[in-house]
Structures are given as structure tokens and as C-alpha cells.
Design an enzyme around this catalytic site. Sequence first.
Site, PDB file in Angstrom:
ATOM      1  N   CYS A   1       0.663  -0.672  -0.237  1.00 19.58           N
ATOM      2  CA  CYS A   1      -0.182  -0.298  -0.006  1.00 19.58           C
ATOM      3  C   CYS A   1       0.457   1.660  -0.120  1.00 19.58           C
ATOM      4  CB  CYS A   1      -0.574  -0.395   1.004  1.00 19.58           C
ATOM      5  SG  CYS A   1      -1.913  -1.288   1.526  1.00 19.58           S
TER       6      CYS A   1
HETATM    7  C1  BEZ Z   1       0.392  -4.727   2.248  1.00 15.42           C
HETATM    8  O1  BEZ Z   1      -0.588  -3.463   1.480  1.00 15.42           O
HETATM    9  O2  BEZ Z   1       1.830  -5.210   1.700  1.00 15.42           O
HETATM   10  C2  BEZ Z   1      -0.250  -5.042   2.558  1.00 15.42           C
HETATM   11  C3  BEZ Z   1      -1.464  -5.044   3.357  1.00 15.42           C
HETATM   12  C4  BEZ Z   1      -2.756  -5.587   3.891  1.00 15.42           C
HETATM   13  C5  BEZ Z   1      -2.063  -6.935   4.857  1.00 15.42           C
HETATM   14  C6  BEZ Z   1      -0.846  -7.115   4.986  1.00 15.42           C
HETATM   15  C7  BEZ Z   1       0.441  -6.102   3.369  1.00 15.42           C
END
Ligand code: BEZ
Length: 237
Positions: free
Chosen positions: A72
Site C-alpha cells: 500500500c
Molecule cells: C500490503 O500492502 O503489503 C499489505 C496490506 C494488507 C495486509 C498485509 C500487507
Amino acid sequence: MGIGSMLGFPVRGGRFRPPLGYRRTVAWLPCIGDIFPDFIANSTTGRISFHGWAEGKWTFFFSHPAAFTPVCSTEIACFANAQEDFDARNVQVLGLSGNPVETQLAWHSDIERMFDVKVEFPVIEDIAGELATGFGMIHANEAEVCPIRKSFIIDPALKVRMIFEYPIRVGRSSAETLRVIDALQIIDRHEVATPSDWMPGKKVILPYGMSDEEATATYGSDWQKLSDYLKFVRLDA
Ligand code: BEZ
């Protein structure tokens, strides 16, 4: 006449039944061609009443799973880096998050520190997940408690024009997002279609069913014919 009837498809099927374990009550979700629903929400830049905010401009509206997570962070930085490209296409960017505004803002500071880019677009908070559920952003078998990476491109008349769904561990591409915005804008300007892997400046496809006579009347002698149903022309913009 819709594209389906032009191709001779029946108006609606109805014979598809999902596997037993997946049958749920079917809820309405925004589809391509629908007016995106109105909503009011708090955001990182203040309260947003969606229809009033979005009408008259294109909108790239995306959900992301959670603040302070790796993929994200790269996505938010990537969309923030593309802010000038979105502006140049009259596109407003809007995020949706299950985190409170204060958490989002703290995370945006961290993103600025890591990627040297300011997040200027608003991100709405949807702590109870009501909007995410209503917009089909919760895919429980991928993640029960947070949204997947779903994006809508909404046109200035508030109509949904494109929907992308990505899983939690695959980050989206601002280049692909901008490419499809360019495609949508050129098909609206010229009533053409774009081929696979189209990029701005490449040939576009003449309207389905356009005769050779109409093609010559519209484009002169510059268009090319591969078959009665596949004709190309290069347009300036
Ligand atoms: C990520 O953006 O890497 C992520 C999002 C939600 C849970 C775990 C990782």
C-alpha cells in the site's frame, strides 16, 4: 442498439449458478455503465459529498487494504507521484481506507519521508467498512477485514467506466491507470475503440460496423482495413 444486441446475443442469460459453497444473497454492486452511488465521508482533506465533488471531472477512486503496510505504501507514493499526470487529464484521485483520517495522515507523513512525495489527494475513512462492502471492495476469501485493491474510473457524468480488482499482494500501476484513462478519453472524443496494448499515438479501431464508404467520408484515405470488421486509423489526439 447495445453492443450485445448488435452481436446477436440474447438480452440476458440467467442460467449461471455459483457453486453451493459460494451462494450468498446477491447485492447490487456498481458495474460499468452505472451511475456511481452518492455518499458522504470524512477524508484526509475534509468532508466529501461524492456527487458534488466528482461531477464535471474524471475520478480515479481506489480502495487500499491498510495503512502502514508495504505494498500500500508503494501504491500511495506511486499515485501521488503521478498527480501532475492525473491533473493533465482532468482526473481527481480519491482513496478509500478502513483506517481513521489521523492514522492516514500519520502514514502519509511516513510516505513523504520514504518516497519524498506529498500525498495531495484525499483519502476517505470507512472505518465500519460500509462503503467498501457496498462497492464490492471486500472479498472475504482474500481478506476478511480489509478491502482489496479495487479501483473505479468514473467519468464527469458520474458513470462507472472501468473497474479493476487486484489482490492484496499485487500493487497497481499508475502507468496502466493513466493508459486506460487516455483510452477512455479518446474513445469518447472520437467514437472509436482502442486495440490491445494501445498507447497514446498508436492506431485506434474504427467504430464497429462502420462501412468503407463511411470510413472514407470520415477519415479520408488514411484508414486501413484488415477485414470488414477490423479497420484502423491513426488519430492525433
Ligand atoms: C500490503 O500492502 O503489503 C499489505 C496490506 C494488507 C495486509 C498485509 C500487507
